[in-house]
Design a protein around this motif. Structure first.
Motif, PDB file in Angstrom:
ATOM      1  N   GLN A  67      47.850   8.636-124.690  1.00 52.31           N
ATOM      2  CA  GLN A  67      48.254   8.674-123.291  1.00 52.31           C
ATOM      3  C   GLN A  67      49.717   9.106-123.267  1.00 52.31           C
ATOM      4  O   GLN A  67      50.518   8.655-124.097  1.00 52.31           O
ATOM      5  CB  GLN A  67      48.095   7.322-122.613  1.00 52.31           C
ATOM      6  CG  GLN A  67      46.650   6.936-122.397  1.00 52.31           C
ATOM      7  CD  GLN A  67      46.529   5.632-121.624  1.00 52.31           C
ATOM      8  OE1 GLN A  67      47.312   4.720-121.794  1.00 52.31           O
ATOM      9  NE2 GLN A  67      45.532   5.569-120.765  1.00 52.31           N
ATOM     10  N   SER A  68      50.068   9.972-122.341  1.00 47.70           N
ATOM     11  CA  SER A  68      51.435  10.457-122.239  1.00 47.70           C
ATOM     12  C   SER A  68      52.388   9.281-122.025  1.00 47.70           C
ATOM     13  O   SER A  68      52.163   8.426-121.172  1.00 47.70           O
ATOM     14  CB  SER A  68      51.561  11.442-121.075  1.00 47.70           C
ATOM     15  OG  SER A  68      52.887  11.921-120.969  1.00 47.70           O
TER      16      SER A  68
ATOM     17  N   GLN B   5      55.948  15.785-128.978  1.00 47.28           N
ATOM     18  CA  GLN B   5      55.512  14.705-129.859  1.00 47.28           C
ATOM     19  C   GLN B   5      56.694  14.304-130.732  1.00 47.28           C
ATOM     20  O   GLN B   5      57.304  15.148-131.389  1.00 47.28           O
ATOM     21  CB  GLN B   5      54.351  15.152-130.737  1.00 47.28           C
ATOM     22  CG  GLN B   5      53.824  14.075-131.651  1.00 47.28           C
ATOM     23  CD  GLN B   5      52.679  14.571-132.519  1.00 47.28           C
ATOM     24  OE1 GLN B   5      52.496  15.778-132.705  1.00 47.28           O
ATOM     25  NE2 GLN B   5      51.901  13.658-133.038  1.00 47.28           N
TER      26      GLN B   5
ATOM     27  N   LYS C 106      41.929  16.992-121.960  1.00 48.18           N
ATOM     28  CA  LYS C 106      42.293  15.852-121.120  1.00 48.18           C
ATOM     29  C   LYS C 106      41.040  15.247-120.507  1.00 48.18           C
ATOM     30  O   LYS C 106      40.144  15.966-120.063  1.00 48.18           O
ATOM     31  CB  LYS C 106      43.249  16.296-120.013  1.00 48.18           C
ATOM     32  CG  LYS C 106      43.759  15.135-119.178  1.00 48.18           C
ATOM     33  CD  LYS C 106      44.770  15.574-118.151  1.00 48.18           C
ATOM     34  CE  LYS C 106      45.272  14.322-117.438  1.00 48.18           C
ATOM     35  NZ  LYS C 106      45.914  14.600-116.208  1.00 48.18           N
TER      36      LYS C 106
ATOM     37  N   PHE D 157      53.690  10.921-127.615  1.00 49.94           N
ATOM     38  CA  PHE D 157      53.459  12.196-126.942  1.00 49.94           C
ATOM     39  C   PHE D 157      53.918  12.061-125.490  1.00 49.94           C
ATOM     40  O   PHE D 157      53.636  11.043-124.842  1.00 49.94           O
ATOM     41  CB  PHE D 157      51.968  12.541-126.901  1.00 49.94           C
ATOM     42  CG  PHE D 157      51.385  13.092-128.159  1.00 49.94           C
ATOM     43  CD1 PHE D 157      51.308  14.463-128.374  1.00 49.94           C
ATOM     44  CD2 PHE D 157      50.866  12.246-129.128  1.00 49.94           C
ATOM     45  CE1 PHE D 157      50.730  14.964-129.525  1.00 49.94           C
ATOM     46  CE2 PHE D 157      50.279  12.736-130.278  1.00 49.94           C
ATOM     47  CZ  PHE D 157      50.213  14.112-130.481  1.00 49.94           C
ATOM     48  N   THR D 158      54.573  13.099-124.991  1.00 55.49           N
ATOM     49  CA  THR D 158      54.919  13.166-123.573  1.00 55.49           C
ATOM     50  C   THR D 158      54.450  14.513-123.049  1.00 55.49           C
ATOM     51  O   THR D 158      54.801  15.556-123.609  1.00 55.49           O
ATOM     52  CB  THR D 158      56.440  13.030-123.372  1.00 55.49           C
ATOM     53  OG1 THR D 158      56.882  11.816-123.995  1.00 55.49           O
ATOM     54  CG2 THR D 158      56.789  12.982-121.893  1.00 55.49           C
ATOM     55  N   VAL D 159      53.635  14.476-122.001  1.00 58.33           N
ATOM     56  CA  VAL D 159      53.127  15.698-121.387  1.00 58.33           C
ATOM     57  C   VAL D 159      53.894  15.924-120.092  1.00 58.33           C
ATOM     58  O   VAL D 159      53.944  15.049-119.225  1.00 58.33           O
ATOM     59  CB  VAL D 159      51.607  15.594-121.099  1.00 58.33           C
ATOM     60  CG1 VAL D 159      51.095  16.877-120.463  1.00 58.33           C
ATOM     61  CG2 VAL D 159      50.842  15.267-122.379  1.00 58.33           C
ATOM     62  N   ASP D 160      54.523  17.109-119.977  1.00 60.73           N
ATOM     63  CA  ASP D 160      55.298  17.457-118.791  1.00 60.73           C
ATOM     64  C   ASP D 160      54.996  18.910-118.442  1.00 60.73           C
ATOM     65  O   ASP D 160      55.576  19.828-119.027  1.00 60.73           O
ATOM     66  CB  ASP D 160      56.784  17.247-119.059  1.00 60.73           C
ATOM     67  CG  ASP D 160      57.645  17.522-117.829  1.00 60.73           C
ATOM     68  OD1 ASP D 160      57.111  17.586-116.700  1.00 60.73           O
ATOM     69  OD2 ASP D 160      58.873  17.685-118.004  1.00 60.73           O
TER      70      ASP D 160
ATOM     71  N   VAL E 253      54.279  19.842-124.182  1.00 63.09           N
ATOM     72  CA  VAL E 253      53.808  18.599-124.804  1.00 63.09           C
ATOM     73  C   VAL E 253      54.748  18.315-125.974  1.00 63.09           C
ATOM     74  O   VAL E 253      54.811  19.087-126.925  1.00 63.09           O
ATOM     75  CB  VAL E 253      52.351  18.715-125.300  1.00 63.09           C
ATOM     76  CG1 VAL E 253      51.912  17.415-125.957  1.00 63.09           C
ATOM     77  CG2 VAL E 253      51.421  19.089-124.149  1.00 63.09           C
TER      78      VAL E 253
ATOM     79  N   TYR F  28      44.483  12.018-123.362  1.00 62.01           N
ATOM     80  CA  TYR F  28      44.462  13.347-123.970  1.00 62.01           C
ATOM     81  C   TYR F  28      43.887  13.251-125.373  1.00 62.01           C
ATOM     82  O   TYR F  28      44.015  12.222-126.034  1.00 62.01           O
ATOM     83  CB  TYR F  28      45.882  13.924-124.076  1.00 62.01           C
ATOM     84  CG  TYR F  28      46.508  14.240-122.756  1.00 62.01           C
ATOM     85  CD1 TYR F  28      46.435  15.513-122.207  1.00 62.01           C
ATOM     86  CD2 TYR F  28      47.203  13.258-122.055  1.00 62.01           C
ATOM     87  CE1 TYR F  28      47.024  15.807-120.986  1.00 62.01           C
ATOM     88  CE2 TYR F  28      47.806  13.547-120.836  1.00 62.01           C
ATOM     89  CZ  TYR F  28      47.714  14.818-120.314  1.00 62.01           C
ATOM     90  OH  TYR F  28      48.301  15.099-119.115  1.00 62.01           O
TER      91      TYR F  28
END
Length: 133
Positions: free
Chosen positions: A65-66, A93, A44, A84-87, A91, A49
């Motif tokens: 970017q998330s 995709q 990051k 992509f979603t980062v939580d 992660v 990312y």
């Protein structure tokens, strides 16, 4: 996010061949995908990312970017949508092809372990891939 910057190496998988059989890809691509066992690295930098996959033949890095969808070239001349979603330590995709079919790779980091859950809109099954840092 202690998993950032760590290299996670492939260990094993469950049901991945069934996933490959369910998706619509040429036989030679399916054979290559079955042998695809990359080392993975997530880094990051601010709001951006970098997701890197490493195999002996090459290293490929995707910058994202998330929550921001982008075009992703999966093979020369073949582009699909990727999100992509980062939580927290997860992660996710999601790939979507031009026909609206999707595949989801949910990466769950837990210490030195990484579990990737693979699903697709064209198959009722679930596949898993496991990695260790």
């Amino acid at each position: 996010m202690a998993f950032l910057g760590k290299q996670y190496k492939y260990e094993s998988e469950e049901n991945f061949e069934a996933f490959l059989n369910a998706i619509d890809i040429p036989a030679e691509d399916k054979a290559k995908a079955a042998l695809y066992r990359p080392t993975q690295l997530l880094e990051k930098d601010g709001d951006t990312y970098k997701y890197t996959t490493i195999i002996p033949q090459r290293t490929k890095t995707v910058t994202f970017q998330s929550g921001v969808e982008f075009d992703y070239e999966i093979k020369e001349g073949i582009t699909i949508k990727s999100l992509f979603t980062v939580d927290g330590n997860t992660v996710t995709q999601v790939f979507t092809d031009p026909k609206g079919r999707s595949a989801t790779f949910k990466r769950e980091y837990n210490g030195d372990k990484l579990k990737v859950t693979v699903t697709t809109s064209v198959w009722d099954g679930v596949a898993y891939r496991y990695y260790s840092a």
